[in-house]
Design a protein around this motif. Sequence first.
Motif, PDB file in Angstrom:
ATOM      1  N   ALA A  10     -18.189  57.305   6.612  1.00 53.23           N
ATOM      2  CA  ALA A  10     -17.329  58.286   6.411  1.00 53.23           C
ATOM      3  C   ALA A  10     -15.982  57.750   7.356  1.00 53.23           C
ATOM      4  O   ALA A  10     -16.235  57.095   8.270  1.00 53.23           O
ATOM      5  N   ASP A  11     -14.908  58.071   7.012  1.00 51.07           N
ATOM      6  CA  ASP A  11     -13.520  57.831   7.816  1.00 51.07           C
ATOM      7  C   ASP A  11     -13.340  59.166   8.481  1.00 51.07           C
ATOM      8  O   ASP A  11     -12.901  60.303   7.868  1.00 51.07           O
ATOM      9  N   ALA A  12     -13.353  59.079   9.934  1.00 49.11           N
ATOM     10  CA  ALA A  12     -13.153  60.435  10.585  1.00 49.11           C
ATOM     11  C   ALA A  12     -11.781  60.928  10.337  1.00 49.11           C
ATOM     12  O   ALA A  12     -11.709  62.015  10.192  1.00 49.11           O
ATOM     13  N   ALA A  13     -10.736  60.115  10.065  1.00 49.66           N
ATOM     14  CA  ALA A  13      -9.262  60.699   9.792  1.00 49.66           C
ATOM     15  C   ALA A  13      -9.231  61.404   8.289  1.00 49.66           C
ATOM     16  O   ALA A  13      -8.677  62.580   8.299  1.00 49.66           O
ATOM     17  N   GLU A  14      -9.771  60.665   7.608  1.00 48.54           N
ATOM     18  CA  GLU A  14      -9.688  61.000   6.158  1.00 48.54           C
ATOM     19  C   GLU A  14     -10.698  62.108   5.626  1.00 48.54           C
ATOM     20  O   GLU A  14     -10.491  63.046   4.797  1.00 48.54           O
ATOM     21  N   ASP A  15     -11.992  62.139   6.170  1.00 46.92           N
ATOM     22  CA  ASP A  15     -13.019  62.654   5.622  1.00 46.92           C
ATOM     23  C   ASP A  15     -13.567  63.905   6.172  1.00 46.92           C
ATOM     24  O   ASP A  15     -14.147  64.804   5.887  1.00 46.92           O
ATOM     25  N   ALA A  16     -12.850  64.105   7.538  1.00 46.47           N
ATOM     26  CA  ALA A  16     -13.215  65.405   8.479  1.00 46.47           C
ATOM     27  C   ALA A  16     -13.042  66.516   7.861  1.00 46.47           C
ATOM     28  O   ALA A  16     -14.033  67.273   7.872  1.00 46.47           O
ATOM     29  N   GLU A  17     -12.022  67.076   7.411  1.00 47.04           N
ATOM     30  CA  GLU A  17     -11.777  68.283   6.652  1.00 47.04           C
ATOM     31  C   GLU A  17     -12.730  68.617   5.551  1.00 47.04           C
ATOM     32  O   GLU A  17     -13.165  69.469   5.416  1.00 47.04           O
ATOM     33  N   SER A  18     -12.869  67.525   4.700  1.00 46.17           N
ATOM     34  CA  SER A  18     -14.088  67.806   3.837  1.00 46.17           C
ATOM     35  C   SER A  18     -15.233  68.010   4.014  1.00 46.17           C
ATOM     36  O   SER A  18     -16.092  68.872   3.507  1.00 46.17           O
ATOM     37  N   ILE A  19     -15.769  67.193   5.209  1.00 42.59           N
ATOM     38  CA  ILE A  19     -16.948  67.369   5.874  1.00 42.59           C
ATOM     39  C   ILE A  19     -17.100  68.696   6.437  1.00 42.59           C
ATOM     40  O   ILE A  19     -18.134  69.614   6.215  1.00 42.59           O
ATOM     41  N   LEU A  20     -16.133  69.299   7.151  1.00 45.28           N
ATOM     42  CA  LEU A  20     -16.114  70.550   7.853  1.00 45.28           C
ATOM     43  C   LEU A  20     -16.280  71.496   6.749  1.00 45.28           C
ATOM     44  O   LEU A  20     -17.059  72.638   6.845  1.00 45.28           O
ATOM     45  N   LYS A  21     -15.517  71.563   5.801  1.00 50.38           N
ATOM     46  CA  LYS A  21     -15.852  72.622   4.638  1.00 50.38           C
ATOM     47  C   LYS A  21     -17.186  72.320   3.913  1.00 50.38           C
ATOM     48  O   LYS A  21     -17.825  73.621   3.610  1.00 50.38           O
ATOM     49  N   LEU A  22     -17.517  71.451   3.701  1.00 48.52           N
ATOM     50  CA  LEU A  22     -19.026  71.290   3.121  1.00 48.52           C
ATOM     51  C   LEU A  22     -20.179  71.723   4.222  1.00 48.52           C
ATOM     52  O   LEU A  22     -20.938  72.507   3.951  1.00 48.52           O
ATOM     53  N   GLN A  23     -19.840  71.620   5.477  1.00 47.77           N
ATOM     54  CA  GLN A  23     -20.828  72.044   6.688  1.00 47.77           C
ATOM     55  C   GLN A  23     -20.853  73.380   6.514  1.00 47.77           C
ATOM     56  O   GLN A  23     -21.752  74.125   6.604  1.00 47.77           O
ATOM     57  N   TYR A  24     -19.822  74.054   6.466  1.00 50.85           N
ATOM     58  CA  TYR A  24     -19.459  75.524   6.537  1.00 50.85           C
ATOM     59  C   TYR A  24     -20.207  76.013   5.392  1.00 50.85           C
ATOM     60  O   TYR A  24     -21.127  77.106   5.451  1.00 50.85           O
ATOM     61  N   LEU A  25     -20.156  75.511   4.193  1.00 49.65           N
ATOM     62  CA  LEU A  25     -20.646  76.062   2.840  1.00 49.65           C
ATOM     63  C   LEU A  25     -22.401  75.802   3.091  1.00 49.65           C
ATOM     64  O   LEU A  25     -23.082  76.769   2.723  1.00 49.65           O
ATOM     65  N   CYS A  26     -22.946  74.703   3.297  1.00 49.99           N
ATOM     66  CA  CYS A  26     -24.300  74.436   3.551  1.00 49.99           C
ATOM     67  C   CYS A  26     -25.009  75.327   4.509  1.00 49.99           C
ATOM     68  O   CYS A  26     -26.267  75.539   4.383  1.00 49.99           O
ATOM     69  N   TYR A  27     -24.242  75.596   5.669  1.00 48.82           N
ATOM     70  CA  TYR A  27     -24.900  76.154   6.545  1.00 48.82           C
ATOM     71  C   TYR A  27     -25.084  77.815   6.552  1.00 48.82           C
ATOM     72  O   TYR A  27     -25.674  78.645   7.238  1.00 48.82           O
ATOM     73  N   GLN A  28     -24.355  78.324   5.491  1.00 50.58           N
ATOM     74  CA  GLN A  28     -24.525  79.633   5.150  1.00 50.58           C
ATOM     75  C   GLN A  28     -26.033  79.910   4.988  1.00 50.58           C
ATOM     76  O   GLN A  28     -26.380  81.121   5.332  1.00 50.58           O
ATOM     77  N   ARG A  29     -26.713  79.379   4.227  1.00 57.28           N
ATOM     78  CA  ARG A  29     -28.082  79.432   3.644  1.00 57.28           C
ATOM     79  C   ARG A  29     -28.906  79.594   5.305  1.00 57.28           C
ATOM     80  O   ARG A  29     -29.813  80.572   5.299  1.00 57.28           O
ATOM     81  N   GLU A  30     -28.520  78.714   6.085  1.00 60.35           N
ATOM     82  CA  GLU A  30     -29.264  78.574   7.330  1.00 60.35           C
ATOM     83  C   GLU A  30     -29.089  79.931   8.020  1.00 60.35           C
ATOM     84  O   GLU A  30     -29.960  80.523   8.791  1.00 60.35           O
ATOM     85  N   ALA A  31     -27.937  80.252   8.274  1.00 67.19           N
ATOM     86  CA  ALA A  31     -27.401  81.415   8.946  1.00 67.19           C
ATOM     87  C   ALA A  31     -28.324  82.473   8.275  1.00 67.19           C
ATOM     88  O   ALA A  31     -28.557  83.356   8.975  1.00 67.19           O
ATOM     89  N   GLU A  32     -28.168  82.707   6.993  1.00 69.90           N
ATOM     90  CA  GLU A  32     -29.135  83.896   6.499  1.00 69.90           C
ATOM     91  C   GLU A  32     -30.473  83.877   6.796  1.00 69.90           C
ATOM     92  O   GLU A  32     -31.367  84.789   7.029  1.00 69.90           O
ATOM     93  N   ILE A  33     -30.911  82.511   6.621  1.00 67.20           N
ATOM     94  CA  ILE A  33     -32.594  82.538   7.035  1.00 67.20           C
ATOM     95  C   ILE A  33     -32.695  83.176   8.286  1.00 67.20           C
ATOM     96  O   ILE A  33     -33.826  83.918   8.581  1.00 67.20           O
ATOM     97  N   TYR A  34     -31.973  82.534   9.263  1.00 70.68           N
ATOM     98  CA  TYR A  34     -32.120  83.220  10.611  1.00 70.68           C
ATOM     99  C   TYR A  34     -31.331  84.370  11.127  1.00 70.68           C
ATOM    100  O   TYR A  34     -31.425  84.736  12.396  1.00 70.68           O
ATOM    101  N   GLN A  35     -30.393  84.796  10.281  1.00 66.59           N
ATOM    102  CA  GLN A  35     -29.545  86.138  10.678  1.00 66.59           C
ATOM    103  C   GLN A  35     -28.863  85.836  11.883  1.00 66.59           C
ATOM    104  O   GLN A  35     -28.652  86.647  12.725  1.00 66.59           O
ATOM    105  N   ASP A  36     -28.165  84.836  11.979  1.00 62.49           N
ATOM    106  CA  ASP A  36     -27.324  84.300  12.994  1.00 62.49           C
ATOM    107  C   ASP A  36     -26.169  83.230  12.507  1.00 62.49           C
ATOM    108  O   ASP A  36     -26.378  82.224  12.260  1.00 62.49           O
ATOM    109  N   TRP A  37     -25.083  84.080  12.236  1.00 63.16           N
ATOM    110  CA  TRP A  37     -23.892  83.394  12.125  1.00 63.16           C
ATOM    111  C   TRP A  37     -23.035  82.823  12.950  1.00 63.16           C
ATOM    112  O   TRP A  37     -21.863  82.109  13.029  1.00 63.16           O
ATOM    113  N   SER A  38     -23.540  82.681  14.379  1.00 58.81           N
ATOM    114  CA  SER A  38     -22.907  81.968  15.360  1.00 58.81           C
ATOM    115  C   SER A  38     -23.314  80.489  15.579  1.00 58.81           C
ATOM    116  O   SER A  38     -23.101  80.054  16.768  1.00 58.81           O
TER     117      SER A  38
END
Length: 162
Positions: A10-38
């Motif tokens: 990964a390129d920190a400058a070029e890829d960070a925003e895309s990684i963050l958006k993907l991270q947010y999408l992917c961790y929705q399922r984890e938040a749902e499993i544990y009922q914790d969006w924090s």
Amino acid sequence: MGMSVTISAADAAEDAESILKLQYLCYQREAEIYQDWSIEPLTQSLAELRAELVEGTAFVARLGDEIVASVRGRLDEDGTVRIAKLIVHPRMQRHGLGGRLLDAIEGHFAGEPAPAPAKRFQLFTGHRSEGNLRLYRSKGYEQVATREVGPTLTLVTLEKAA
């Protein structure tokens, strides 16, 4: 004919925003499993993510120009590679990308020269994250600890020798 998925650093400058958006999408399922969006992956800022990418090593999987998966790792002074935030876009799951990214990050650190060669790989996931646990165990990771971090979440730490 479909496009193939490529894995690269990964390129920190070029890829960070895309990684963050993907991270947010992917961790929705984890938040749902544990009922914790924090949970930290849902509250991490772009600046914090960029700093994490600069301090460690990250790999991404791309389908064309789109980042569809990512993993991060960092080698501690004791020789432990701490692998974190292995994420795969929901539409791309169950196609082997998580395993390919684990192989990539492990391969990178296994090739690191002394004075701090990798001795072990360590990661963690939630106790109810059965898909994650199944993947990690299939890659040779074994449970070494658990830690209760809240009323609905126990973190399971797994590791394997480098």
